[in-house]
Every structure is written in structure tokens, then in C-alpha cells.
Scaffold this motif. Sequence first.
Motif, short mmCIF file in Angstrom:
data_model
loop_
_atom_site.label_atom_id
_atom_site.label_comp_id
_atom_site.label_asym_id
_atom_site.label_seq_id
_atom_site.Cartn_x
_atom_site.Cartn_y
_atom_site.Cartn_z
N TYR A 66 0.84 -1.21 0.00
CA TYR A 66 0.00 0.00 0.00
C TYR A 66 0.88 1.26 0.00
O TYR A 66 0.59 2.22 -0.72
N PHE A 67 1.95 1.23 0.81
CA PHE A 67 2.82 2.41 0.86
C PHE A 67 3.79 2.45 -0.32
O PHE A 67 4.20 3.52 -0.75
N ALA A 68 4.18 1.28 -0.85
CA ALA A 68 5.16 1.25 -1.94
C ALA A 68 4.57 1.74 -3.26
O ALA A 68 5.30 2.18 -4.14
N PHE A 69 3.25 1.63 -3.41
CA PHE A 69 2.62 2.05 -4.67
C PHE A 69 1.57 3.12 -4.38
O PHE A 69 0.37 2.85 -4.38
N PRO A 70 2.01 4.35 -4.10
CA PRO A 70 1.06 5.40 -3.76
C PRO A 70 0.17 5.74 -4.96
O PRO A 70 0.59 5.61 -6.11
N ALA A 161 -4.23 -8.96 11.22
CA ALA A 161 -5.00 -9.14 9.98
C ALA A 161 -5.90 -7.94 9.66
O ALA A 161 -5.97 -7.53 8.50
N PRO A 162 -6.57 -7.32 10.64
CA PRO A 162 -7.44 -6.18 10.29
C PRO A 162 -6.67 -4.98 9.73
O PRO A 162 -7.28 -4.07 9.16
N LEU A 163 -5.33 -4.99 9.90
CA LEU A 163 -4.57 -3.83 9.43
C LEU A 163 -4.69 -3.63 7.92
O LEU A 163 -4.59 -2.52 7.42
N THR A 164 -4.89 -4.74 7.17
CA THR A 164 -5.01 -4.58 5.72
C THR A 164 -6.29 -3.82 5.37
O THR A 164 -6.40 -3.25 4.30
N PHE A 165 -7.30 -3.84 6.27
CA PHE A 165 -8.47 -2.98 6.07
C PHE A 165 -8.16 -1.57 6.54
O PHE A 165 -8.43 -0.58 5.87
N LEU A 166 -7.60 -1.52 7.76
CA LEU A 166 -7.52 -0.23 8.45
C LEU A 166 -6.50 0.72 7.84
O LEU A 166 -6.75 1.91 7.72
N VAL A 167 -5.31 0.18 7.48
CA VAL A 167 -4.26 1.08 6.99
C VAL A 167 -4.70 1.81 5.71
O VAL A 167 -4.61 3.04 5.65
N PRO A 168 -5.20 1.10 4.66
CA PRO A 168 -5.67 1.85 3.50
C PRO A 168 -6.83 2.78 3.83
O PRO A 168 -6.92 3.88 3.30
N LEU A 169 -7.70 2.34 4.75
CA LEU A 169 -8.85 3.17 5.10
C LEU A 169 -8.39 4.48 5.72
O LEU A 169 -8.79 5.57 5.31
N ILE A 170 -7.49 4.37 6.72
CA ILE A 170 -7.02 5.57 7.40
C ILE A 170 -6.14 6.39 6.46
O ILE A 170 -6.22 7.61 6.40
N GLY A 174 -9.42 11.95 4.18
CA GLY A 174 -9.02 13.34 3.94
C GLY A 174 -8.40 13.51 2.58
O GLY A 174 -8.29 12.59 1.79
N GLY A 175 -7.99 14.72 2.26
CA GLY A 175 -7.37 15.00 0.97
C GLY A 175 -8.43 15.17 -0.10
O GLY A 175 -9.41 14.45 -0.13
N ASP A 176 -8.25 16.14 -0.95
CA ASP A 176 -9.22 16.39 -2.01
C ASP A 176 -8.73 15.83 -3.32
O ASP A 176 -7.54 15.65 -3.53
N TRP A 177 -9.65 15.56 -4.23
CA TRP A 177 -9.28 15.22 -5.58
C TRP A 177 -8.60 16.43 -6.22
O TRP A 177 -8.98 17.57 -6.01
N ASP A 178 -7.59 16.15 -7.02
CA ASP A 178 -6.94 17.23 -7.75
C ASP A 178 -7.79 17.51 -8.99
O ASP A 178 -7.60 16.91 -10.04
N VAL A 179 -8.73 18.44 -8.84
CA VAL A 179 -9.68 18.67 -9.93
C VAL A 179 -8.98 19.24 -11.17
O VAL A 179 -9.46 19.09 -12.29
N GLU A 180 -7.82 19.87 -10.97
CA GLU A 180 -7.11 20.47 -12.11
C GLU A 180 -6.80 19.42 -13.17
O GLU A 180 -6.83 19.71 -14.36
N LYS A 181 -6.47 18.21 -12.74
CA LYS A 181 -6.08 17.21 -13.73
C LYS A 181 -7.27 16.76 -14.56
O LYS A 181 -7.11 16.23 -15.65
N PHE A 182 -8.49 16.99 -14.05
CA PHE A 182 -9.66 16.64 -14.86
C PHE A 182 -10.05 17.79 -15.79
O PHE A 182 -10.86 17.62 -16.68
N LYS A 183 -9.48 18.96 -15.56
CA LYS A 183 -9.77 20.08 -16.45
C LYS A 183 -8.86 20.07 -17.65
O LYS A 183 -9.14 20.69 -18.67
N ARG A 184 -7.69 19.40 -17.53
CA ARG A 184 -6.76 19.32 -18.66
C ARG A 184 -6.90 17.97 -19.31
O ARG A 184 -6.79 16.94 -18.64
N THR A 185 -7.15 17.97 -20.60
CA THR A 185 -7.21 16.69 -21.30
C THR A 185 -6.26 16.77 -22.50
O THR A 185 -5.69 17.83 -22.79
N ALA A 186 -6.15 15.65 -23.19
CA ALA A 186 -5.24 15.60 -24.34
C ALA A 186 -5.73 16.45 -25.51
O ALA A 186 -5.04 16.57 -26.52
N TRP A 187 -6.91 17.06 -25.38
CA TRP A 187 -7.42 17.93 -26.46
C TRP A 187 -6.82 19.33 -26.40
O TRP A 187 -7.01 20.13 -27.33
#
Length: 354
Positions: A66-70, A161-170, A174-187
Motif C-alpha cells: 500500500y505504501f510502496a505504490f502510492p 489481519a485487520p490492518l489490511t483494512f484499516l491502513v488503506p482506510l485511514i 481526507g485530501g481532495d481530488w486534484d480537480v485540475e487534472k480533470f480540467k486538462r485533457t489531451a485535447w
Amino acid sequence: MTKDSLQTTDADGGDLTPPGFSNPGMEPHRPRLSDTSPRGAKRAERQVVFIFTISILATIGGIVGYFAFPLDGVKLFNVRMSTLSIGAGLGIGMLGIGIGAIHWAKSLMDDREKSEPRHPMVSDKPTRAEALEMLREGISESKIARRPLLKGALGTAVAIAPLTFLVPLIGNLGGDWDVEKFKRTAWRPVENGNPEHYHEGKYRYITVDPSNRKLKASDITNGNIVHVLPAGLHDDPDFLTEKAKAAVILVRVDPEIITPLPGREDWTYEGIIAYSKICTHVGCPVALYERTTHHLLCPCHQSTFDVTDHAKVVFGPAKRALPQLPIAVDDEGYLYAMDDFDEAVGPSFWERER
Ligand code: FES
């Protein structure tokens, strides 16, 4: 069949049938290797510990993956590897606990069958005391107190064992989507673009998906729908991510029935109009076209958009129109995009300025 032939016996041949009752038909106990050989029991214990250890390592591996592939960059490779490592960690971790527990029960725990006569529903005091004693016996027979290594391995496997649920969940809270990347397209227009893919080296040509063939306005007949992509997008190293944002549908209708928004009067060419193919509800591809009503339909939740009226929503859960792509043709009649979308493509729950 005599009573003696049905006797249930313990490892030493002792009669386990309760006093006053006959054996109801249980087979004589067959001792296992772990019952008769301390070495066999030790080997079985090592096997159980080994299985629990695999479970522990798998859970740790899932968390490391999970941490190695952000997912910050939303790289497809990272998404795949992160999903694979978390899934494999969780699956093998849980499976290891299950297999280890079964192997433990089958090879080390007491497997002698016991009969118990029916009693009145309310037990008397001596019976309750007997039950308590049996419970203690059961705990003692599981030998958990005398196998601290095995107890520790099981405890650790279950605890982490529950850590595989909890670590990705936690980690994903928080954190917002980077909406800027959806405003720029290959067009979007570029400087000094490959003339094969860019009109005047600047404006991206429109090609048919998936043949990658440049499209002429004359190729689209009235009532037709064509799925298109930016020219040369297949060479993009991030092809799938870019395709997911730049997928567009072209529709040709009678120019007279188009009601353009103010400022978009020249965004179409002879009735050919281009909209983002990504549904503004939750992002399914809008791929169905009703020629008679000029409606585009999203197959996921039936959002319906009016092609002739800037793809505004006429039915369904989508909350905003499909973004429109401004298009034009060059001297040879090839279609190209005059600019990028002027708003973010995709679901409308992302933070937007408009
Ligand atoms: S994703 Fe299109 S209607 Fe839900």
C-alpha cells in the motif's frame, strides 16, 4: 453388537461413556501420530506456526505494498500493484489463519468423540460445576497454555489481519481530488505539435476510436454517432489515463435544431457536435444514442442528455450537462479540436469552479 464393542475409550483405553448410559454408537477412538508421538506433535505444531507465519508475512506485505505504490499520481501501474498487494495480503492473511486453525484442530486438539445424555433444561448446581470443569478440561486439552509459540503466532496473525483494512482506510481519509487534472485533457492545444496529429502544429486532430484513423466531417452522416479520441493518443505513455478523460462522442444532427449556449455558436461544424463521453453522474461511458429524440443515454443509471440543447440533463441522476468540445475542420475537411473542454470532465461531485 455388545456394549463393550461400542465403548468410547481415551488414549489409554479408559472408558469415556458416562456412568449409567450406554454408548450411542460412537466409533472407538483411533489415536493420531500427534497423540502417541511427542515428535509428531511437535512437527504438527511447527506446521501450524509456519502457516500462521505466512499469514503474518502476507498481511505485512499487503501494508508494505500500500505504501510502496502510492495512488497520488493515479498511475495505472500503481493502481494495479496497490490493489494486487492489498488483495493478496488480505486474502492470504485470512486464508492462513483459517488453514492454520483447521490444521491445529485436526492435528493437535483432542479429537475423541464424547456422548452426553440429555438433561433437564435447567441444570442443577453439580451439573453446572461439571460443565465448568469440562470447559477447563477443553482449554487444557487444547494445550494452548503449554504451547506459547503457537499461541503467540495465532494471536499475532489475528491481531494484525485487520490492518489490511484499516491502513488503506485511514491512509485514504481526507485530501481532495486534484480537480485540475480533470480540467486538462489531451485535447488542449500545444506549441510545435507533430503536424501529423496537430492542425498547424497546435490543434489536435480527431481520430476514430479504436482504429486511430483521422476523421473527416464527410465521414459522419446524419443521425450517426462516432466514438473518437485525440490523434496520436495511442503513443502516450499514460494512454489509459488520458483516454479516460479525453473520450468524446461526435453526433451529426440537422444544424437547424441545435440550440447553442451563448458563446458556443461556432463550436459545431455543419451539425456535427462533440461531447465528453464520460457521464457526469459517476463516470460511466455515455454510449447510447436515440436518433429520433436526439438523446444520449448513459446505460448505468439512465441519465439522458439532449444533444441539440448543449447536452443538458433531461432525465436521470446526473446533475450537469456533458462538457462540450469545440470543433472545426481544416482545408481538407479533417476535424480537429479548437480548444480543450472549458470545464472538468466526469462526475460532478468533484470540486469545480463552475
Ligand atoms: S453513471 Fe451515468 S447515469 Fe450514472
